[in-house]
Design a protein around this motif. Structure first.
Motif, PDB file in Angstrom:
ATOM      1  N   LEU A  77     -21.025   1.262  44.875  1.00 20.60           N
ATOM      2  CA  LEU A  77     -21.886   2.331  45.735  1.00 20.60           C
ATOM      3  C   LEU A  77     -21.236   3.703  45.598  1.00 20.60           C
ATOM      4  O   LEU A  77     -21.693   4.667  45.891  1.00 20.60           O
ATOM      5  CB  LEU A  77     -21.701   2.032  47.005  1.00 20.60           C
ATOM      6  N   ASP A  78     -20.202   3.779  44.966  1.00 19.04           N
ATOM      7  CA  ASP A  78     -19.179   4.758  44.960  1.00 19.04           C
ATOM      8  C   ASP A  78     -19.736   5.662  43.563  1.00 19.04           C
ATOM      9  O   ASP A  78     -18.907   6.200  42.853  1.00 19.04           O
ATOM     10  CB  ASP A  78     -17.712   4.554  44.712  1.00 19.04           C
ATOM     11  N   ALA A  80     -23.030   8.450  42.837  1.00 12.01           N
ATOM     12  CA  ALA A  80     -24.022   9.095  43.314  1.00 12.01           C
ATOM     13  C   ALA A  80     -25.227   8.541  43.062  1.00 12.01           C
ATOM     14  O   ALA A  80     -26.198   8.512  43.855  1.00 12.01           O
ATOM     15  CB  ALA A  80     -23.891  10.719  43.010  1.00 12.01           C
ATOM     16  N   ALA A  83     -25.695   5.223  45.089  1.00 11.57           N
ATOM     17  CA  ALA A  83     -26.046   5.767  46.293  1.00 11.57           C
ATOM     18  C   ALA A  83     -27.214   6.143  46.787  1.00 11.57           C
ATOM     19  O   ALA A  83     -28.070   5.935  47.843  1.00 11.57           O
ATOM     20  CB  ALA A  83     -24.832   6.549  46.840  1.00 11.57           C
ATOM     21  N   ARG A  84     -27.694   7.137  45.833  1.00 10.29           N
ATOM     22  CA  ARG A  84     -29.106   7.941  46.126  1.00 10.29           C
ATOM     23  C   ARG A  84     -30.139   6.851  46.136  1.00 10.29           C
ATOM     24  O   ARG A  84     -31.020   6.932  47.092  1.00 10.29           O
ATOM     25  CB  ARG A  84     -29.181   9.023  45.248  1.00 10.29           C
ATOM     26  N   ASP A  87     -30.242   4.695  49.286  1.00  9.61           N
ATOM     27  CA  ASP A  87     -30.539   5.315  50.366  1.00  9.61           C
ATOM     28  C   ASP A  87     -31.805   5.571  50.566  1.00  9.61           C
ATOM     29  O   ASP A  87     -32.578   5.092  51.446  1.00  9.61           O
ATOM     30  CB  ASP A  87     -29.939   6.958  50.091  1.00  9.61           C
TER      31      ASP A  87
ATOM     32  N   LEU B  77     -26.215   7.697  52.666  1.00 10.64           N
ATOM     33  CA  LEU B  77     -25.411   7.172  51.588  1.00 10.64           C
ATOM     34  C   LEU B  77     -25.031   8.067  50.582  1.00 10.64           C
ATOM     35  O   LEU B  77     -24.234   7.682  49.775  1.00 10.64           O
ATOM     36  CB  LEU B  77     -26.341   5.832  50.914  1.00 10.64           C
ATOM     37  N   ASP B  78     -25.885   9.270  50.529  1.00  7.04           N
ATOM     38  CA  ASP B  78     -25.847  10.064  49.550  1.00  7.04           C
ATOM     39  C   ASP B  78     -24.684  11.049  49.765  1.00  7.04           C
ATOM     40  O   ASP B  78     -24.830  12.291  49.603  1.00  7.04           O
ATOM     41  CB  ASP B  78     -26.862  10.829  49.435  1.00  7.04           C
ATOM     42  N   ALA B  83     -20.162   6.566  51.162  1.00  6.79           N
ATOM     43  CA  ALA B  83     -20.656   5.571  49.777  1.00  6.79           C
ATOM     44  C   ALA B  83     -19.218   4.942  49.723  1.00  6.79           C
ATOM     45  O   ALA B  83     -19.307   3.474  49.643  1.00  6.79           O
ATOM     46  CB  ALA B  83     -20.919   6.058  48.874  1.00  6.79           C
ATOM     47  N   ARG B  84     -18.204   5.459  49.553  1.00  3.20           N
ATOM     48  CA  ARG B  84     -16.874   4.723  49.186  1.00  3.20           C
ATOM     49  C   ARG B  84     -16.423   3.961  50.597  1.00  3.20           C
ATOM     50  O   ARG B  84     -15.791   2.548  50.278  1.00  3.20           O
ATOM     51  CB  ARG B  84     -15.659   5.810  49.138  1.00  3.20           C
ATOM     52  N   ASP B  87     -18.814   0.888  50.373  1.00  3.85           N
ATOM     53  CA  ASP B  87     -18.154   0.018  49.401  1.00  3.85           C
ATOM     54  C   ASP B  87     -17.239  -0.940  49.646  1.00  3.85           C
ATOM     55  O   ASP B  87     -17.227  -2.218  49.489  1.00  3.85           O
ATOM     56  CB  ASP B  87     -17.774   0.903  48.153  1.00  3.85           C
TER      57      ASP B  87
END
Lengths: 336, 336
Positions: A77-78, A80, A83-84, A87, B77-78, B83-84, B87
């Motif tokens: 998830l770490d 971008a 994550a985007r 999302d 999440l963005d 996000a970290r 995770d």
DNA sequence: CTCGTGTTTGTAACCGGTTACAAACAGCTA
DNA sequence: TAGCTGTTTGTAACCGGTTACAAACACGAG
């Protein structure tokens, strides 16, 4: 255990009793079916409020056979780009009434196998995984549970499961072609680990294939900002700089840009810099980083629609190719 | 519907029949209880393999009363910090046998209410939300479902639910004090929208309170890299620069740094720059960005342990304060 | 008044696990 | 051989919704 809770949660039967109707009627009210008279509906709703009734998800999904949950498996998830994507995926799925269960693999095969098993064990109705390369254990697991499965971040119409993503090979070649068209013939390709990331592996293979008479050097580093800086440091130490640096992630491009600044190497005058993913800082940096815009959000949205449709109609989803395009900014320049 | 599927999935009773044992025995084998003779266990396992039996999560959770799912509600999440955190949270929870259902609110109250309802409706056993400010509808919902709930990204021992996070006020004041100790008296605080983010609101309030004789100006912009650049642009246009710029997120600090470079304003000679969150680029940038390291990963880990413990023992979790500390880098300097 | 049609409601059998309780059985002692 | 203990296994009643099917009812037409 049960003794402790003075007041157990009310059940549908409690509500029925309180409202003086049958359980079927209560169930109908809950499911908004219009077959209930206004009068009865009101009585039932009132009973629901009084008893603070909360329907049991487990019971519902047992008898209906639907869990309303979708699982997503991502390497991290770490970063971008994932994550985007998640999302958007979550937002779209929730709009269709599905919950998203996320599992992170860290790119480790055993973890992936364990987590996909957990996901399937949770009773997810659909599975969305990133990347197409997986272990046999993974495949066996998915096969056995027989759950609709989608692959993202990758486009390959011949893959075992429907893919939704961009054509990593084509994009990488487009990036290379762009640099070549600017007159660059000495190019360093900075990339993250290929053993856990098939997208990167595909890009590298495509670049190797299309290199032609250009001198292409590969610089493997970590998939972090620091990795980009490391790559520049290594290149500077090891010999003449290439005329262009292509980072297979903007995360690395950012690190590279900073390291170049630190060493007083001007971008793009002394070296051109190009990234991948078009993360948000690439438009703001000084100079702006020429990059490949990947439709991460769109991918989440399309994947959501595809899986929902698959579940609704029962027809396997069809692969979808998403387009990426080059965003030209100040970090690249034409030679001579 | 049922007619279509030639072979429905095997049930526990099918397995029992095939292995010539009772359902109780099969269930025992599944739950690894050691009360089954080796001989019988083997027969059962064989039957499970032959029939490709997959236990139904819904049935299990209906009769056991446990769904093995935890819900997490985050604004986005963005953003690297969330996000970290997620995770790590996911990884830890999965280690305890729980799945993580993620819901993104975008900071919109109605969305938050809808999504928390969906989460609870999915039968989650525990809920972890970011930030402590929420609507009445939200509170009512959580109250009614009576699910163990944790608040993260915020430390406040007096909050309605146990909080696990850092003390935003104290941290913000520490950042301010740091700049003051370097001799800065004219400070611009760049921050994102406060209406959807109580952490930022708390930081701002704390800074206002501790400003003292220092001249502190607030510059509200978007919570994006671009926002940081916008802030610098606005400051340059509107008058004399402060001697230090404090961005309440490293995302903005990155944008600010680039915009300062673009305008040929040297950091830290002409202006000191300080960030928040200690995102990965801050250690790599040129100059490195002085920042406040927030224990995002640790927060995920601690929250996971806390909720798991709460569910196991039934004892409400206790608030936990996580420490943040200043990481001094090249972007700040002491004034003459 | 009877029949037909359409609406509203109830009964009871599922869905597929878990588990309390009891029975069957083996091994050992008296 | 009866009696006791401990292990292994089976029966059946849950858990809390959904839904097929049928019954009850209202209303208008013939």
């Amino acid at each position: 255990m049960n003794v402790i809770r003075k007041s157990k949660r009310a059940t549908l039967r409690d509500v029925a009793r309180h409202a003086q109707v049958s359980v079927a009627t209560v169930s109908r009210v809950l499911n908004k079916s219009e077959l209930v008279s206004t009068d009865t509906r009101n009585r039932v709703n009132q009973a629901i409020d009084v008893l603070e009734f909360v329907p049991s998800a487990a019971a519902r999904s047992l008898s209906s056979g639907r869990s309303r949950a979708i699982g997503a498996l991502v390497p991290t998830l770490d970063h971008a780009i994932f994550a985007r994507y998640l999302d958007t995926l979550e937002d779209q799925l929730s709009g269709h009434g599905y919950a998203l269960i996320v599992a992170v693999t860290g790119g480790v095969a055993e973890v992936e196998e364990r987590k996909v098993h957990n996901l399937l064990d949770m009773g997810i109705e659909g599975l969305i995984v990133s990347g197409k390369r997986h272990t046999k254990g993974f495949a066996a697991c998915v096969e056995r549970f027989a759950v609709p499965t989608l692959i993202t971040s990758y486009y390959d119409p011949d893959a075992q499961y429907p893919t939704i993503g961009y054509d990593n090979s084509a994009i990488a070649q487009a990036a290379l072609a762009h640099l070549k068209s600017l007159g660059h013939h000495s190019i360093a390709v900075v990339h993250g680990p290929t053993d856990v990331n098939d997208r990167i592996a595909a890009r590298i293979a495509a670049i190797e294939e299309a290199a032609g008479e250009a001198q292409v050097r590969f610089v493997p580093v970590s998939m972090r900002v620091e990795g980009g800086a490391d790559a520049v440091a290594r290149m500077v130490e090891q010999g003449p700089l290439p005329s262009a640096i292509l980072c297979l992630s903007d995360v690395q491009a950012l690190g590279a840009l900073f390291e170049l600044q630190r060493r007083n190497i001007t971008v793009p005058d002394e070296v051109s810099l190009m990234g991948f993913d078009d993360l948000e800082w690439s438009a703001v940096s000084f100079p702006g980083i020429t990059s490949i815009q990947l439709p991460a959000a769109e991918m989440g949205s399309v994947a959501s629609d595809a899986i929902v449709d698959w579940l609704r109609t029962g027809n396997r989803a069809t692969p979808k190719r998403l387009e990426a395009h080059i965003v030209e900014r100040g970090s690249t320049r034409a030679l001579g």
